[in-house]
Design a protein around this motif. Sequence first.
Motif, mmCIF file in Angstrom:
data_model
loop_
_atom_site.group_PDB
_atom_site.id
_atom_site.type_symbol
_atom_site.label_atom_id
_atom_site.label_comp_id
_atom_site.label_asym_id
_atom_site.label_seq_id
_atom_site.Cartn_x
_atom_site.Cartn_y
_atom_site.Cartn_z
ATOM 1 N N GLU A 263 -11.198 41.992 76.205
ATOM 2 C CA GLU A 263 -10.119 42.927 75.858
ATOM 3 C C GLU A 263 -10.202 43.320 74.387
ATOM 4 O OE1 GLU A 263 -6.501 44.311 74.249
ATOM 5 O OE2 GLU A 263 -7.193 42.261 73.872
ATOM 6 N N THR A 264 -10.539 42.378 73.527
ATOM 7 C CA THR A 264 -10.640 42.656 72.090
ATOM 8 C C THR A 264 -11.818 43.570 71.785
ATOM 9 O OG1 THR A 264 -9.636 40.514 71.582
ATOM 10 C CG2 THR A 264 -10.877 41.591 69.814
ATOM 11 N N ARG A 265 -12.912 43.363 72.466
ATOM 12 C CA ARG A 265 -14.077 44.233 72.280
ATOM 13 C C ARG A 265 -13.711 45.681 72.596
ATOM 14 N NH1 ARG A 265 -19.575 43.802 75.945
ATOM 15 N NH2 ARG A 265 -20.716 45.564 75.008
ATOM 16 N N ILE A 334 -9.702 33.048 70.271
ATOM 17 C CA ILE A 334 -8.458 33.791 70.420
ATOM 18 C C ILE A 334 -7.820 34.058 69.069
ATOM 19 C CG2 ILE A 334 -6.100 33.649 71.334
ATOM 20 C CD1 ILE A 334 -7.268 32.294 73.812
ATOM 21 N N ASP A 335 -7.897 33.104 68.153
ATOM 22 C CA ASP A 335 -7.350 33.317 66.814
ATOM 23 C C ASP A 335 -8.084 34.466 66.112
ATOM 24 O OD1 ASP A 335 -5.600 32.277 64.544
ATOM 25 O OD2 ASP A 335 -7.588 32.181 63.625
ATOM 26 N N ARG A 336 -9.385 34.508 66.233
ATOM 27 C CA ARG A 336 -10.160 35.584 65.593
ATOM 28 C C ARG A 336 -9.883 36.930 66.268
ATOM 29 N NH1 ARG A 336 -16.202 33.136 64.986
ATOM 30 N NH2 ARG A 336 -16.512 34.943 63.621
ATOM 31 N N CYS A 337 -9.715 36.913 67.583
ATOM 32 C CA CYS A 337 -9.399 38.149 68.291
ATOM 33 C C CYS A 337 -8.034 38.684 67.889
ATOM 34 C CB CYS A 337 -9.448 37.915 69.801
ATOM 35 S SG CYS A 337 -11.123 37.739 70.467
ATOM 36 N N LEU A 338 -7.082 37.773 67.708
ATOM 37 C CA LEU A 338 -5.755 38.202 67.256
ATOM 38 C C LEU A 338 -5.858 38.876 65.886
ATOM 39 C CD1 LEU A 338 -2.479 36.180 67.641
ATOM 40 C CD2 LEU A 338 -2.949 37.401 65.536
ATOM 41 N N GLN A 339 -6.657 38.305 65.005
ATOM 42 C CA GLN A 339 -6.834 38.883 63.665
ATOM 43 C C GLN A 339 -7.410 40.295 63.756
ATOM 44 O OE1 GLN A 339 -5.844 37.346 60.925
ATOM 45 N NE2 GLN A 339 -6.587 38.820 59.410
ATOM 46 N N LEU A 340 -8.345 40.506 64.662
ATOM 47 C CA LEU A 340 -8.937 41.834 64.805
ATOM 48 C C LEU A 340 -7.940 42.850 65.354
ATOM 49 C CD1 LEU A 340 -12.487 40.919 66.180
ATOM 50 C CD2 LEU A 340 -11.916 41.814 63.904
ATOM 51 N N TYR A 344 -0.694 44.405 65.683
ATOM 52 C CA TYR A 344 -0.450 44.475 67.124
ATOM 53 C C TYR A 344 -0.743 43.132 67.795
ATOM 54 C CZ TYR A 344 0.010 49.523 66.693
ATOM 55 O OH TYR A 344 0.448 50.772 66.357
ATOM 56 N N GLY A 345 -1.649 42.350 67.236
ATOM 57 C CA GLY A 345 -1.961 41.057 67.811
ATOM 58 C C GLY A 345 -0.801 40.090 67.779
ATOM 59 N N TYR A 346 0.175 40.372 66.906
ATOM 60 C CA TYR A 346 1.349 39.500 66.789
ATOM 61 C C TYR A 346 2.455 39.896 67.752
ATOM 62 C CZ TYR A 346 4.163 36.102 64.186
ATOM 63 O OH TYR A 346 4.900 35.010 63.819
ATOM 64 N N MET A 347 2.254 40.997 68.476
ATOM 65 C CA MET A 347 3.254 41.497 69.414
ATOM 66 C C MET A 347 2.970 40.945 70.810
ATOM 67 S SD MET A 347 5.146 43.363 67.468
ATOM 68 C CE MET A 347 4.747 42.281 66.068
#
Length: 385
Positions: A263-265, A334-340, A344-347
Amino acid sequence: MDRNLFTADHDRYREVVREFVIREVAPNLERWDRDRLIDRPVWLAAGKQGLIGLSIPEADGGGGQPDYRYQVVLIEELARAGAASLISSFSLQDNIVAPYVQELGTAEQKRRWLPGMAAGELIGAIAMSEPGAGSDLQGVRTTARRDGEHWVVNGQKTFITSGVNADFVIVVARTDPDAGSRGFSLIVVETGTPGFTRGRKLDKIGLHAQDTAELFFDNVRVPAANLLGEEGRGFVQLMERLPLERLSIATAALAGAEAVFAETRRYCFERTAFGKPIGDFQNTRFQLAEMSTELDVTRAYHDQAVRALNDGTLSAVDAAKAKWWATELQKRVIDRCLQLHGGYGYMLEYPVAKAFLDSRIQTIYGGTTEIMKEIIGRDLARTAG
Protein backbone atom coordinates in the motif's frame (compact mmCIF):
# COMPACT_ATOMS: atom_id res chain seq x y z
CA MET A 1 12.08 -13.21 -6.97
CA ASP A 2 9.59 -15.98 -7.73
CA ARG A 3 7.93 -17.66 -4.79
CA ASN A 4 7.54 -21.40 -5.23
CA LEU A 5 5.96 -22.24 -1.88
CA PHE A 6 2.47 -22.77 -3.26
CA THR A 7 0.83 -25.16 -5.74
CA ALA A 8 -2.18 -24.71 -8.00
CA ASP A 9 -4.38 -26.07 -5.19
CA HIS A 10 -3.21 -23.30 -2.88
CA ASP A 11 -3.89 -20.73 -5.60
CA ARG A 12 -7.46 -21.98 -5.99
CA TYR A 13 -7.88 -21.88 -2.23
CA ARG A 14 -6.66 -18.27 -2.26
CA GLU A 15 -9.50 -17.33 -4.59
CA VAL A 16 -12.00 -18.84 -2.15
CA VAL A 17 -10.45 -16.92 0.73
CA ARG A 18 -10.49 -13.64 -1.21
CA GLU A 19 -14.17 -14.03 -1.96
CA PHE A 20 -14.83 -14.77 1.71
CA VAL A 21 -12.89 -11.67 2.79
CA ILE A 22 -14.84 -9.45 0.39
CA ARG A 23 -18.18 -10.84 1.51
CA GLU A 24 -17.78 -11.54 5.22
CA VAL A 25 -14.78 -9.57 6.52
CA ALA A 26 -14.20 -6.22 4.80
CA PRO A 27 -17.74 -4.84 5.40
CA ASN A 28 -17.50 -5.58 9.13
CA LEU A 29 -13.99 -4.40 10.08
CA GLU A 30 -14.98 -0.93 11.28
CA ARG A 31 -17.95 -2.27 13.27
CA TRP A 32 -15.83 -4.94 14.95
CA ASP A 33 -13.30 -2.31 16.00
CA ARG A 34 -16.06 -0.04 17.24
CA ASP A 35 -17.75 -2.84 19.19
CA ARG A 36 -14.39 -4.16 20.46
CA LEU A 37 -15.57 -7.65 19.50
CA ILE A 38 -15.72 -9.96 16.49
CA ASP A 39 -19.23 -11.40 16.48
CA ARG A 40 -20.17 -15.01 15.84
CA PRO A 41 -21.51 -14.88 12.24
CA VAL A 42 -18.03 -14.65 10.69
CA TRP A 43 -16.95 -17.74 12.63
CA LEU A 44 -19.95 -19.68 11.37
CA ALA A 45 -19.38 -18.44 7.82
CA ALA A 46 -15.72 -19.46 7.97
CA GLY A 47 -16.70 -22.88 9.28
CA LYS A 48 -19.26 -23.36 6.52
CA GLN A 49 -16.68 -22.35 3.92
CA GLY A 50 -14.05 -24.69 5.40
CA LEU A 51 -11.65 -21.85 6.22
CA ILE A 52 -11.24 -22.85 9.86
CA GLY A 53 -10.65 -26.31 11.22
CA LEU A 54 -8.85 -27.23 8.02
CA SER A 55 -6.22 -29.32 9.83
CA ILE A 56 -8.78 -31.11 12.02
CA PRO A 57 -9.28 -34.71 10.77
CA GLU A 58 -12.36 -35.38 8.67
CA ALA A 59 -13.51 -37.92 11.24
CA ASP A 60 -13.71 -35.06 13.75
CA GLY A 61 -15.57 -32.71 11.43
CA GLY A 62 -12.61 -30.85 9.94
CA GLY A 63 -11.00 -30.57 6.55
CA GLY A 64 -8.37 -33.23 7.14
CA GLN A 65 -5.69 -31.06 5.55
CA PRO A 66 -2.65 -30.53 7.81
CA ASP A 67 -0.62 -28.64 5.15
CA TYR A 68 0.25 -25.37 6.91
CA ARG A 69 0.54 -23.57 3.56
CA TYR A 70 -3.25 -23.22 3.53
CA GLN A 71 -2.98 -21.32 6.80
CA VAL A 72 -0.37 -19.06 5.20
CA VAL A 73 -2.79 -18.27 2.36
CA LEU A 74 -5.60 -17.45 4.79
CA ILE A 75 -3.37 -15.20 6.90
CA GLU A 76 -1.98 -13.39 3.85
CA GLU A 77 -5.42 -12.60 2.48
CA LEU A 78 -6.75 -11.42 5.84
CA ALA A 79 -3.64 -9.24 6.22
CA ARG A 80 -4.28 -7.73 2.81
CA ALA A 81 -7.66 -6.55 4.15
CA GLY A 82 -6.15 -5.22 7.37
CA ALA A 83 -7.99 -7.81 9.48
CA ALA A 84 -5.25 -8.29 12.10
CA SER A 85 -7.72 -8.98 14.91
CA LEU A 86 -9.37 -11.76 12.94
CA ILE A 87 -5.97 -13.26 12.11
CA SER A 88 -5.21 -13.39 15.82
CA SER A 89 -8.54 -15.04 16.61
CA PHE A 90 -8.50 -17.61 13.81
CA SER A 91 -4.81 -18.44 14.38
CA LEU A 92 -5.46 -19.08 18.05
CA GLN A 93 -8.27 -21.45 17.14
CA ASP A 94 -6.50 -23.38 14.38
CA ASN A 95 -2.82 -23.18 15.27
CA ILE A 96 -2.92 -23.36 19.05
CA VAL A 97 -6.14 -24.65 20.61
CA ALA A 98 -7.19 -27.23 17.98
CA PRO A 99 -3.77 -28.95 17.90
CA TYR A 100 -3.83 -29.32 21.68
CA VAL A 101 -7.21 -31.05 21.57
CA GLN A 102 -6.36 -33.03 18.46
CA GLU A 103 -2.99 -34.31 19.68
CA LEU A 104 -3.60 -34.63 23.43
CA GLY A 105 -7.32 -35.23 23.72
CA THR A 106 -9.09 -38.49 24.44
CA ALA A 107 -11.56 -39.85 21.91
CA GLU A 108 -14.39 -38.40 24.01
CA GLN A 109 -12.74 -34.97 24.24
CA LYS A 110 -12.19 -34.86 20.48
CA ARG A 111 -15.85 -35.73 19.85
CA ARG A 112 -16.93 -33.08 22.32
CA TRP A 113 -14.91 -30.13 21.01
CA LEU A 114 -13.35 -30.59 17.57
CA PRO A 115 -16.50 -30.75 15.38
CA GLY A 116 -17.83 -27.56 16.95
CA MET A 117 -14.49 -25.83 16.46
CA ALA A 118 -14.36 -26.80 12.79
CA ALA A 119 -17.91 -25.51 12.28
CA GLY A 120 -17.19 -22.20 13.99
CA GLU A 121 -19.76 -23.06 16.65
CA LEU A 122 -17.21 -23.44 19.45
CA ILE A 123 -14.40 -20.98 20.15
CA GLY A 124 -11.47 -22.10 22.26
CA ALA A 125 -8.81 -20.22 24.22
CA ILE A 126 -5.71 -21.09 26.17
CA ALA A 127 -4.97 -19.44 29.51
CA MET A 128 -1.27 -19.24 30.31
CA SER A 129 -0.45 -15.66 31.36
CA GLU A 130 -1.16 -14.37 34.85
CA PRO A 131 -0.65 -10.98 36.51
CA GLY A 132 2.69 -12.26 37.83
CA ALA A 133 3.61 -14.73 35.09
CA GLY A 134 3.98 -13.87 31.42
CA SER A 135 6.87 -15.30 29.43
CA ASP A 136 8.07 -17.12 32.56
CA LEU A 137 5.45 -19.86 32.72
CA GLN A 138 7.09 -21.44 35.75
CA GLY A 139 5.72 -18.46 37.69
CA VAL A 140 2.13 -19.70 37.19
CA ARG A 141 0.21 -19.71 40.49
CA THR A 142 -3.22 -20.96 39.36
CA THR A 143 -3.81 -24.34 41.00
CA ALA A 144 -5.89 -27.42 40.26
CA ARG A 145 -6.42 -29.80 43.19
CA ARG A 146 -7.83 -33.29 42.70
CA ASP A 147 -10.97 -33.95 44.74
CA GLY A 148 -12.51 -37.30 43.92
CA GLU A 149 -13.83 -37.21 40.36
CA HIS A 150 -13.14 -33.49 39.96
CA TRP A 151 -10.37 -30.96 39.74
CA VAL A 152 -10.88 -27.82 41.82
CA VAL A 153 -9.33 -24.83 40.04
CA ASN A 154 -8.38 -21.57 41.75
CA GLY A 155 -6.52 -18.60 40.35
CA GLN A 156 -6.50 -15.76 37.88
CA LYS A 157 -5.42 -15.36 34.24
CA THR A 158 -4.92 -12.23 32.18
CA PHE A 159 -4.25 -11.14 28.58
CA ILE A 160 -6.31 -14.11 27.37
CA THR A 161 -6.97 -13.95 23.63
CA SER A 162 -10.62 -14.79 22.78
CA GLY A 163 -11.27 -14.66 26.52
CA VAL A 164 -14.71 -13.10 26.04
CA ASN A 165 -15.96 -15.27 23.18
CA ALA A 166 -14.42 -18.56 24.30
CA ASP A 167 -16.74 -21.49 24.95
CA PHE A 168 -13.94 -23.39 26.67
CA VAL A 169 -10.50 -22.51 27.97
CA ILE A 170 -7.42 -24.71 28.30
CA VAL A 171 -6.04 -23.60 31.68
CA VAL A 172 -2.39 -24.04 32.63
CA ALA A 173 -2.47 -24.92 36.33
CA ARG A 174 -0.22 -26.31 39.03
CA THR A 175 -1.42 -29.76 40.01
CA ASP A 176 1.61 -30.57 42.18
CA PRO A 177 3.17 -27.54 43.92
CA ASP A 178 6.28 -29.52 44.90
CA ALA A 179 7.17 -30.96 41.48
CA GLY A 180 8.68 -27.88 39.80
CA SER A 181 8.30 -27.95 36.02
CA ARG A 182 6.74 -31.41 36.33
CA GLY A 183 3.90 -30.07 38.43
CA PHE A 184 1.83 -28.42 35.67
CA SER A 185 -1.21 -29.85 33.91
CA LEU A 186 -3.73 -28.64 31.34
CA ILE A 187 -7.33 -28.50 32.53
CA VAL A 188 -10.25 -27.58 30.24
CA VAL A 189 -12.81 -25.27 31.83
CA GLU A 190 -16.06 -24.73 29.95
CA THR A 191 -18.26 -21.64 29.91
CA GLY A 192 -21.02 -21.80 32.48
CA THR A 193 -19.06 -23.81 35.02
CA PRO A 194 -19.84 -22.36 38.49
CA GLY A 195 -17.01 -20.21 39.83
CA PHE A 196 -15.58 -19.45 36.38
CA THR A 197 -16.04 -15.76 35.59
CA ARG A 198 -14.69 -13.24 33.14
CA GLY A 199 -13.37 -9.91 34.24
CA ARG A 200 -12.76 -6.87 32.09
CA LYS A 201 -12.55 -6.96 28.35
CA LEU A 202 -9.15 -5.33 28.28
CA ASP A 203 -8.70 -2.01 26.46
CA LYS A 204 -5.61 -2.39 24.29
CA ILE A 205 -3.46 -0.08 22.15
CA GLY A 206 -4.38 -2.05 19.03
CA LEU A 207 -6.23 -5.19 17.89
CA HIS A 208 -9.37 -3.51 19.16
CA ALA A 209 -11.75 -6.06 17.66
CA GLN A 210 -9.88 -9.00 19.18
CA ASP A 211 -11.40 -9.78 22.57
CA THR A 212 -8.80 -10.05 25.31
CA ALA A 213 -9.93 -10.68 28.87
CA GLU A 214 -9.16 -11.44 32.48
CA LEU A 215 -10.39 -14.80 33.75
CA PHE A 216 -11.10 -15.81 37.35
CA PHE A 217 -11.43 -19.27 38.88
CA ASP A 218 -12.97 -19.52 42.34
CA ASN A 219 -13.24 -23.14 43.48
CA VAL A 220 -14.23 -24.18 39.97
CA ARG A 221 -15.11 -27.88 40.00
CA VAL A 222 -14.15 -29.48 36.70
CA PRO A 223 -14.75 -33.16 35.87
CA ALA A 224 -11.60 -35.25 36.04
CA ALA A 225 -12.27 -36.15 32.39
CA ASN A 226 -11.39 -32.54 31.46
CA LEU A 227 -7.68 -33.15 32.07
CA LEU A 228 -6.03 -32.64 28.67
CA GLY A 229 -3.02 -34.87 28.11
CA GLU A 230 -1.07 -36.37 30.98
CA GLU A 231 -1.08 -35.06 34.52
CA GLY A 232 2.20 -33.35 35.34
CA ARG A 233 3.28 -33.02 31.71
CA GLY A 234 1.59 -29.71 31.00
CA PHE A 235 4.85 -27.77 30.74
CA VAL A 236 6.34 -30.27 28.30
CA GLN A 237 3.11 -30.32 26.28
CA LEU A 238 3.26 -26.53 26.01
CA MET A 239 6.88 -26.52 24.89
CA GLU A 240 6.26 -29.20 22.25
CA ARG A 241 3.61 -27.07 20.55
CA LEU A 242 5.27 -23.67 20.67
CA PRO A 243 7.00 -23.96 17.24
CA LEU A 244 3.65 -23.90 15.42
CA GLU A 245 2.36 -21.02 17.55
CA ARG A 246 5.49 -18.98 16.96
CA LEU A 247 5.60 -19.69 13.25
CA SER A 248 1.96 -18.59 12.95
CA ILE A 249 2.89 -15.28 14.59
CA ALA A 250 5.81 -14.92 12.19
CA THR A 251 3.47 -15.62 9.27
CA ALA A 252 1.08 -12.92 10.44
CA ALA A 253 3.95 -10.49 10.96
CA LEU A 254 5.39 -11.01 7.49
CA ALA A 255 1.99 -10.89 5.82
CA GLY A 256 1.09 -7.71 7.70
CA ALA A 257 4.36 -6.02 6.78
CA GLU A 258 4.03 -7.01 3.12
CA ALA A 259 0.47 -5.66 2.95
CA VAL A 260 1.47 -2.28 4.39
CA PHE A 261 4.53 -2.11 2.16
CA ALA A 262 2.43 -2.76 -0.96
CA GLU A 263 0.00 0.00 0.00
CA THR A 264 2.86 2.39 0.80
CA ARG A 265 4.60 1.69 -2.49
CA ARG A 266 1.43 2.67 -4.35
CA TYR A 267 1.02 5.76 -2.20
CA CYS A 268 4.58 6.93 -2.89
CA PHE A 269 3.96 7.04 -6.63
CA GLU A 270 0.54 8.67 -6.32
CA ARG A 271 1.39 11.34 -3.75
CA THR A 272 3.20 14.36 -5.17
CA ALA A 273 5.49 16.92 -3.52
CA PHE A 274 7.48 19.67 -5.16
CA GLY A 275 5.92 18.82 -8.49
CA LYS A 276 6.68 15.07 -8.67
CA PRO A 277 5.76 11.78 -6.99
CA ILE A 278 7.53 11.34 -3.66
CA GLY A 279 8.67 7.95 -4.97
CA ASP A 280 10.93 9.79 -7.39
CA PHE A 281 13.03 11.22 -4.58
CA GLN A 282 16.18 9.26 -3.85
CA ASN A 283 15.52 8.93 -0.13
CA THR A 284 12.09 7.42 -0.74
CA ARG A 285 13.45 5.01 -3.33
CA PHE A 286 16.22 3.92 -0.98
CA GLN A 287 13.70 3.37 1.81
CA LEU A 288 11.50 1.28 -0.48
CA ALA A 289 14.50 -0.65 -1.79
CA GLU A 290 15.69 -1.51 1.72
CA MET A 291 12.27 -2.63 2.87
CA SER A 292 11.66 -4.69 -0.26
CA THR A 293 14.97 -6.48 0.23
CA GLU A 294 14.36 -7.19 3.91
CA LEU A 295 10.90 -8.57 3.15
CA ASP A 296 12.22 -10.83 0.38
CA VAL A 297 14.99 -12.21 2.59
CA THR A 298 12.58 -12.77 5.48
CA ARG A 299 10.09 -14.47 3.19
CA ALA A 300 12.76 -16.93 2.08
CA TYR A 301 13.49 -17.95 5.69
CA HIS A 302 9.79 -18.05 6.55
CA ASP A 303 8.96 -20.30 3.60
CA GLN A 304 11.81 -22.61 4.56
CA ALA A 305 10.36 -22.82 8.07
CA VAL A 306 6.92 -23.60 6.62
CA ARG A 307 8.36 -26.52 4.68
CA ALA A 308 10.16 -27.74 7.81
CA LEU A 309 6.91 -27.56 9.80
CA ASN A 310 5.12 -29.61 7.16
CA ASP A 311 7.96 -32.14 7.25
CA GLY A 312 7.88 -32.32 11.04
CA THR A 313 11.42 -30.97 11.36
CA LEU A 314 10.86 -27.36 12.53
CA SER A 315 12.85 -26.94 15.75
CA ALA A 316 11.96 -24.67 18.64
CA VAL A 317 15.14 -22.68 17.93
CA ASP A 318 14.34 -22.12 14.26
CA ALA A 319 10.76 -21.15 15.15
CA ALA A 320 12.12 -18.67 17.69
CA LYS A 321 14.36 -17.16 15.00
CA ALA A 322 11.41 -16.78 12.64
CA LYS A 323 9.21 -15.28 15.34
CA TRP A 324 11.54 -12.60 16.67
CA TRP A 325 12.95 -11.60 13.32
CA ALA A 326 9.64 -11.35 11.46
CA THR A 327 7.87 -9.45 14.24
CA GLU A 328 10.70 -6.97 14.69
CA LEU A 329 10.78 -6.55 10.90
CA GLN A 330 7.05 -5.90 10.86
CA LYS A 331 7.39 -3.22 13.51
CA ARG A 332 10.30 -1.60 11.65
CA VAL A 333 8.70 -1.71 8.19
CA ILE A 334 5.36 -0.31 9.32
CA ASP A 335 7.06 2.52 11.21
CA ARG A 336 9.04 3.49 8.09
CA CYS A 337 5.93 3.23 5.92
CA LEU A 338 4.05 5.52 8.28
CA GLN A 339 6.87 8.06 7.98
CA LEU A 340 6.62 7.97 4.19
CA HIS A 341 2.91 8.79 4.48
CA GLY A 342 3.76 11.98 6.36
CA GLY A 343 0.87 13.50 8.30
CA TYR A 344 -1.63 11.22 6.61
CA GLY A 345 0.12 8.23 8.18
CA TYR A 346 -1.01 9.50 11.58
CA MET A 347 -4.67 9.46 10.54
CA LEU A 348 -6.59 6.29 11.42
CA GLU A 349 -8.46 6.43 8.12
CA TYR A 350 -5.22 5.29 6.48
CA PRO A 351 -4.45 1.55 6.83
CA VAL A 352 -0.86 2.22 7.86
CA ALA A 353 -1.97 3.96 11.06
CA LYS A 354 -4.15 1.06 12.17
CA ALA A 355 -1.40 -1.41 11.24
CA PHE A 356 1.03 0.62 13.37
CA LEU A 357 -1.19 0.08 16.42
CA ASP A 358 -2.14 -3.52 15.69
CA SER A 359 1.42 -4.71 15.11
CA ARG A 360 2.97 -3.53 18.37
CA ILE A 361 1.95 -6.62 20.33
CA GLN A 362 3.64 -8.99 17.90
CA THR A 363 7.07 -8.78 19.55
CA ILE A 364 5.49 -9.47 22.95
CA TYR A 365 2.93 -12.28 22.85
CA GLY A 366 3.87 -15.84 22.06
CA GLY A 367 7.16 -15.13 23.84
CA THR A 368 8.91 -11.76 23.74
CA THR A 369 11.80 -10.99 21.41
CA GLU A 370 14.09 -11.19 24.41
CA ILE A 371 12.85 -14.69 25.30
CA MET A 372 13.31 -15.79 21.68
CA LYS A 373 16.92 -14.60 21.75
CA GLU A 374 17.47 -16.39 25.04
CA ILE A 375 16.20 -19.66 23.51
CA ILE A 376 18.58 -19.24 20.57
CA GLY A 377 21.47 -18.17 22.79
CA ARG A 378 21.07 -21.15 25.11
CA ASP A 379 21.16 -23.47 22.13
CA LEU A 380 24.34 -21.79 20.85
CA ALA A 381 25.94 -22.19 24.30
CA ARG A 382 24.85 -25.83 24.53
CA THR A 383 26.30 -26.71 21.13
CA ALA A 384 29.48 -24.60 21.39
CA GLY A 385 32.66 -26.48 20.58
